[in-house]
Design a protein around this motif. Structure first.
Motif, short mmCIF file in Angstrom:
data_model
loop_
_atom_site.label_atom_id
_atom_site.label_comp_id
_atom_site.label_asym_id
_atom_site.label_seq_id
_atom_site.Cartn_x
_atom_site.Cartn_y
_atom_site.Cartn_z
N PRO A 1 -59.61 -52.14 -17.94
CA PRO A 1 -59.93 -53.41 -17.30
C PRO A 1 -60.36 -54.49 -18.29
CG PRO A 1 -60.88 -51.60 -16.08
CD PRO A 1 -60.35 -51.01 -17.35
N GLU A 2 -59.60 -55.58 -18.31
CA GLU A 2 -59.93 -56.73 -19.12
C GLU A 2 -60.73 -57.72 -18.27
OE1 GLU A 2 -59.03 -57.27 -22.30
OE2 GLU A 2 -57.56 -55.69 -22.65
N GLY A 3 -61.28 -58.74 -18.91
CA GLY A 3 -61.76 -59.88 -18.17
C GLY A 3 -60.53 -60.73 -17.88
N ILE A 4 -60.54 -61.97 -18.36
CA ILE A 4 -59.31 -62.75 -18.46
C ILE A 4 -59.06 -62.89 -19.95
CG2 ILE A 4 -58.13 -64.90 -17.89
CD1 ILE A 4 -60.02 -65.26 -15.57
N PRO A 5 -58.14 -62.11 -20.50
CA PRO A 5 -57.99 -62.03 -21.96
C PRO A 5 -57.78 -63.39 -22.61
CG PRO A 5 -56.73 -60.31 -20.90
CD PRO A 5 -57.20 -61.21 -19.81
N ARG A 6 -58.58 -63.66 -23.62
CA ARG A 6 -58.53 -64.97 -24.27
C ARG A 6 -57.16 -65.23 -24.90
NH1 ARG A 6 -62.04 -68.70 -24.81
NH2 ARG A 6 -61.80 -70.32 -26.38
N ILE A 7 -56.54 -64.20 -25.45
CA ILE A 7 -55.24 -64.39 -26.10
C ILE A 7 -54.22 -64.89 -25.08
CG2 ILE A 7 -54.69 -61.94 -25.82
CD1 ILE A 7 -53.37 -64.35 -28.54
N LEU A 8 -54.28 -64.43 -23.84
CA LEU A 8 -53.34 -64.87 -22.82
C LEU A 8 -53.65 -66.28 -22.36
CD1 LEU A 8 -52.91 -61.62 -20.67
CD2 LEU A 8 -51.56 -62.40 -22.64
N LEU A 9 -54.92 -66.63 -22.27
CA LEU A 9 -55.31 -68.01 -21.95
C LEU A 9 -54.82 -68.97 -23.03
CD1 LEU A 9 -58.96 -67.34 -20.74
CD2 LEU A 9 -57.13 -68.25 -19.31
N GLU A 10 -55.05 -68.60 -24.28
CA GLU A 10 -54.62 -69.44 -25.39
C GLU A 10 -53.11 -69.58 -25.44
OE1 GLU A 10 -58.42 -68.32 -28.30
OE2 GLU A 10 -56.50 -67.32 -28.57
N ALA A 11 -52.42 -68.48 -25.19
CA ALA A 11 -50.95 -68.51 -25.21
C ALA A 11 -50.42 -69.43 -24.11
CB ALA A 11 -50.40 -67.10 -25.04
N SER A 12 -51.00 -69.36 -22.93
CA SER A 12 -50.57 -70.24 -21.84
C SER A 12 -50.84 -71.70 -22.17
CB SER A 12 -51.30 -69.86 -20.54
OG SER A 12 -50.83 -68.64 -20.04
N SER A 13 -51.96 -71.97 -22.80
CA SER A 13 -52.28 -73.34 -23.18
C SER A 13 -51.26 -73.90 -24.15
CB SER A 13 -53.68 -73.40 -23.79
OG SER A 13 -54.06 -74.74 -24.07
N VAL A 14 -50.81 -73.06 -25.09
CA VAL A 14 -49.82 -73.48 -26.08
C VAL A 14 -48.43 -73.58 -25.45
CG1 VAL A 14 -48.71 -72.85 -28.27
CG2 VAL A 14 -51.17 -72.58 -28.01
N GLY A 15 -48.23 -72.91 -24.32
CA GLY A 15 -46.95 -73.00 -23.63
C GLY A 15 -46.04 -71.82 -23.88
N ARG A 16 -46.61 -70.62 -23.92
CA ARG A 16 -45.80 -69.43 -24.14
C ARG A 16 -45.80 -68.55 -22.89
NH1 ARG A 16 -44.72 -72.49 -27.17
NH2 ARG A 16 -44.70 -72.47 -29.45
N ALA A 17 -44.64 -67.97 -22.60
CA ALA A 17 -44.56 -66.97 -21.54
C ALA A 17 -45.42 -65.78 -21.92
CB ALA A 17 -43.12 -66.53 -21.35
N ILE A 18 -46.13 -65.22 -20.95
CA ILE A 18 -47.03 -64.11 -21.22
C ILE A 18 -46.68 -62.92 -20.34
CG2 ILE A 18 -48.94 -65.51 -22.08
CD1 ILE A 18 -50.19 -65.47 -19.32
N ILE A 19 -47.07 -61.73 -20.81
CA ILE A 19 -46.75 -60.51 -20.08
C ILE A 19 -47.90 -59.52 -20.26
CG2 ILE A 19 -45.44 -59.55 -22.03
CD1 ILE A 19 -43.50 -58.40 -19.88
N SER A 20 -48.27 -58.86 -19.17
CA SER A 20 -49.44 -57.99 -19.21
C SER A 20 -49.34 -56.96 -18.10
CB SER A 20 -50.71 -58.83 -19.02
OG SER A 20 -51.86 -58.01 -18.88
N TYR A 21 -50.08 -55.86 -18.28
CA TYR A 21 -50.28 -54.93 -17.17
C TYR A 21 -51.31 -55.53 -16.20
CZ TYR A 21 -47.82 -51.08 -19.54
OH TYR A 21 -46.87 -50.28 -20.14
N ASN A 22 -51.25 -55.08 -14.96
CA ASN A 22 -52.13 -55.60 -13.92
C ASN A 22 -53.48 -54.87 -13.96
OD1 ASN A 22 -53.24 -56.85 -11.73
ND2 ASN A 22 -51.80 -56.02 -10.23
N VAL A 23 -54.33 -55.30 -14.90
CA VAL A 23 -55.67 -54.74 -15.04
C VAL A 23 -56.67 -55.88 -15.09
CG1 VAL A 23 -54.91 -52.64 -16.23
CG2 VAL A 23 -55.47 -54.66 -17.57
N GLY A 24 -57.88 -55.60 -14.59
CA GLY A 24 -58.95 -56.60 -14.67
C GLY A 24 -58.53 -57.93 -14.08
N GLY A 25 -58.79 -58.99 -14.86
CA GLY A 25 -58.52 -60.34 -14.38
C GLY A 25 -57.17 -60.90 -14.76
N CYS A 26 -56.28 -60.08 -15.30
CA CYS A 26 -54.98 -60.60 -15.73
C CYS A 26 -54.21 -61.22 -14.58
CB CYS A 26 -54.16 -59.49 -16.39
SG CYS A 26 -54.88 -58.88 -17.94
N SER A 27 -54.37 -60.66 -13.37
CA SER A 27 -53.62 -61.18 -12.22
C SER A 27 -54.13 -62.54 -11.77
CB SER A 27 -53.69 -60.20 -11.05
OG SER A 27 -55.03 -59.99 -10.64
N SER A 28 -55.32 -62.94 -12.19
CA SER A 28 -55.81 -64.27 -11.83
C SER A 28 -55.18 -65.35 -12.71
CB SER A 28 -57.34 -64.34 -11.93
OG SER A 28 -57.77 -64.22 -13.27
#
Length: 241
Positions: free
Chosen positions: A144-171
């Motif tokens: 279980p992650e929180g909302i992973p910072r690397i995915l937040l940062e990647a979205s901000s820069v404009g990159r497609a992201i991919i993750s397993y459905n754990v913790g806060g990733c689905s938010s």
């Protein structure tokens, strides 16, 4: 339950998944809980940029170097897609955690680099440039992650992201909107979604634009700061009453 014996107590969560878990296990009233979406991203520090044009896309894995972060799943997917003629470069950067029993040994990373399975970058301090140089950012973590910072940062820069459905990733991730979120451990689905992103630059571009809009509208630091200040104001007001 001791905390909630105080009628003015309020429990704060980073994402809905943890909130639902506590509501179910403690039978707490929902109106005594609140969700503030992550720690927030400074969108000025992580500006949007179009992804680099290249024949072989780069998938970035940047994380603490733990087995449970899912690096081996990405390596297995890379090898399986290679047999199909689908190629990507797997850039790996991370922070060593030598005293953790879940730590990935440096020798494993060096061997994988020498075999061409990963491009081992070591510890990198400029995360913005690392993300900017990537086409896709992946974090198939299995705990279980929180909302992973690397995915937040990647979205901000404009990159497609991919993750397993754990913790806060689905938010953060909505399937086929700003990335893909996959059932934990479903390596076949991970391979299929990565293949789709690798061979479709237009899909990556659309997802990157959607991800940036989502960060601007929900996860940027100004919104998170405002929500946090409002929460403290609410608590102080209730204390005074």
């Amino acid at each position: 339950n001791f905390i909630f014996s105080n009628k003015k107590s309020l429990l704060t969560f980073e994402h809905q998944s943890d909130r639902r878990c506590i509501l179910h296990s403690l039978k707490v009233d929902e109106d005594r809980t609140v969700v503030i979406d992550g720690a927030g991203i400074n969108i000025v520090d992580f500006p949007y940029s179009k992804e680099p044009l290249r024949e072989i896309p780069v998938v970035l894995f940047a994380s603490r170097l733990l087995w449970s972060k899912g690096l081996t799943d990405l390596i297995n997917v890379k090898n399986s897609l290679h047999l199909e003629g689908v190629e990507f470069t797997l850039n790996v950067a991370g922070i060593p955690t030598p005293n953790d029993p879940d730590a990935i040994p440096l020798g494993f990373l060096e061997e994988a680099h020498n075999k061409g399975e990963i491009n081992w970058l070591g510890k990198c301090d400029d995360m913005k440039e690392l993300i900017k140089d990537a086409n896709i950012v992946a974090l198939p973590s299995v705990y279980p992650e929180g909302i992973p910072r690397i995915l937040l940062e990647a979205s901000s820069v404009g990159r497609a992201i991919i993750s397993y459905n754990v913790g806060g990733c689905s938010s953060l991730i909505e399937n086929d909107v700003n990335g893909f979120i996959i059932d934990k451990g479903d390596i076949n689905a991970l391979a299929g979604c990565l293949k789709h992103l690798v061979i479709n630059a237009d899909v990556r571009g659309r997802m990157g634009e959607n991800g940036r809009k989502l960060i601007e509208g929900k996860f940027c630091s100004t919104i998170i700061t405002k929500d946090t200040v409002n929460l403290y104001g609410y608590l102080l007001k209730n204390k005074a009453e």
